[in-house]
Design a protein around this motif. Structure first.
Motif, mmCIF file in Angstrom:
data_model
loop_
_atom_site.group_PDB
_atom_site.id
_atom_site.type_symbol
_atom_site.label_atom_id
_atom_site.label_comp_id
_atom_site.label_asym_id
_atom_site.label_seq_id
_atom_site.Cartn_x
_atom_site.Cartn_y
_atom_site.Cartn_z
ATOM 1 N N ALA A 171 -7.263 29.012 -40.503
ATOM 2 C CA ALA A 171 -5.948 29.335 -40.078
ATOM 3 C C ALA A 171 -5.668 29.150 -38.983
ATOM 4 C CB ALA A 171 -5.981 31.304 -39.789
ATOM 5 N N LYS A 172 -7.085 28.836 -38.422
ATOM 6 C CA LYS A 172 -6.702 28.248 -36.624
ATOM 7 C C LYS A 172 -5.855 26.879 -36.831
ATOM 8 C CE LYS A 172 -11.187 30.155 -34.692
ATOM 9 N NZ LYS A 172 -12.663 29.851 -34.096
ATOM 10 N N SER B 261 3.142 28.601 -31.964
ATOM 11 C CA SER B 261 2.465 29.425 -31.107
ATOM 12 C C SER B 261 2.379 30.386 -31.593
ATOM 13 C CB SER B 261 2.929 29.672 -29.758
ATOM 14 O OG SER B 261 4.476 30.353 -30.340
ATOM 15 N N VAL B 262 0.560 30.653 -31.907
ATOM 16 C CA VAL B 262 -0.093 31.488 -32.665
ATOM 17 C C VAL B 262 0.391 32.531 -31.721
ATOM 18 C CG1 VAL B 262 -1.715 32.082 -33.935
ATOM 19 C CG2 VAL B 262 -1.318 30.725 -34.571
ATOM 20 N N VAL C 90 0.209 35.917 -36.722
ATOM 21 C CA VAL C 90 1.311 36.203 -36.094
ATOM 22 C C VAL C 90 2.299 34.793 -36.085
ATOM 23 C CG1 VAL C 90 3.153 36.984 -34.591
ATOM 24 C CG2 VAL C 90 1.254 38.639 -35.932
ATOM 25 N N LEU C 91 3.174 34.390 -36.277
ATOM 26 C CA LEU C 91 3.209 32.654 -35.421
ATOM 27 C C LEU C 91 4.533 32.495 -34.984
ATOM 28 C CD1 LEU C 91 2.042 29.788 -35.587
ATOM 29 C CD2 LEU C 91 3.401 29.365 -37.383
ATOM 30 N N TYR C 92 5.112 32.367 -33.984
ATOM 31 C CA TYR C 92 5.663 32.154 -33.709
ATOM 32 C C TYR C 92 7.126 30.519 -33.192
ATOM 33 C CZ TYR C 92 6.687 36.585 -31.727
ATOM 34 O OH TYR C 92 7.095 37.797 -31.759
ATOM 35 N N ILE C 93 7.632 30.072 -33.909
ATOM 36 C CA ILE C 93 8.520 28.757 -34.100
ATOM 37 C C ILE C 93 10.008 29.315 -34.002
ATOM 38 C CG2 ILE C 93 6.365 28.345 -35.991
ATOM 39 C CD1 ILE C 93 9.563 29.385 -37.753
ATOM 40 N N ALA D 209 -3.225 25.326 -48.177
ATOM 41 C CA ALA D 209 -4.400 26.330 -49.935
ATOM 42 C C ALA D 209 -4.693 27.626 -49.797
ATOM 43 C CB ALA D 209 -5.199 25.269 -49.658
ATOM 44 N N TYR D 210 -4.823 27.690 -48.172
ATOM 45 C CA TYR D 210 -5.521 29.002 -47.372
ATOM 46 C C TYR D 210 -4.328 30.203 -47.292
ATOM 47 C CZ TYR D 210 -4.187 26.780 -42.911
ATOM 48 O OH TYR D 210 -3.670 25.947 -42.231
#
Length: 87
Positions: free
Chosen positions: A18-19, A26-27, A38-41, A57-58
C-alpha cells in the motif's frame, strides 16, 4: 490557486504494498490495525484514479470519503447559559 481535492478510503490486504499508493495522490493516513489508507487526489482525475486503484491486487475496496460534505458550522438555538456558571 488551490486545487479541488477528494478523499478516498482504500481497504487493502497488504500494507507494505500500500505504500505504492503515493504515486496516485497524497497519503494522509495508514491504519495498521484495520488495513485501510486515506488518500487525497485531484477531483478532476477521480474516475480514472478509482479505476486504476481497483485493478491493483492488494486493494479490496475503494470508497469515497464524505468528510468534505459534513457540516462543520454549528448553530445554537438556545440561550447562552455560560453567564449562569460564572463565579
Amino acid at each position: 490557486m488551490i486545487t479541488e481535492r477528494t478523499g478516498l478510503i482504500i481497504w487493502v490486504t497488504d500494507l507494505k504494498a500500500a505504500k505504492n499508493l503515493e504515486r496516485f495522490g497524497s497519503v494522509h493516513y495508514m491504519s495498521k490495525k484495520m488495513h485501510y489508507v486515506v488518500l487525497y487526489i485531484h477531483a478532476s482525475r477521480y474516475d480514472e484514479t478509482v479505476r486504476q486503484l481497483q485493478k491493483l491486487a492488494y486493494v479490496r475496496k475503494v470508497e469515497r470519503s464524505y468528510r468534505g460534505e459534513i457540516k462543520t458550522e454549528y448553530e445554537s438555538h438556545g440561550p447562552d447559559k455560560s453567564k449562569f456558571y460564572t463565579l
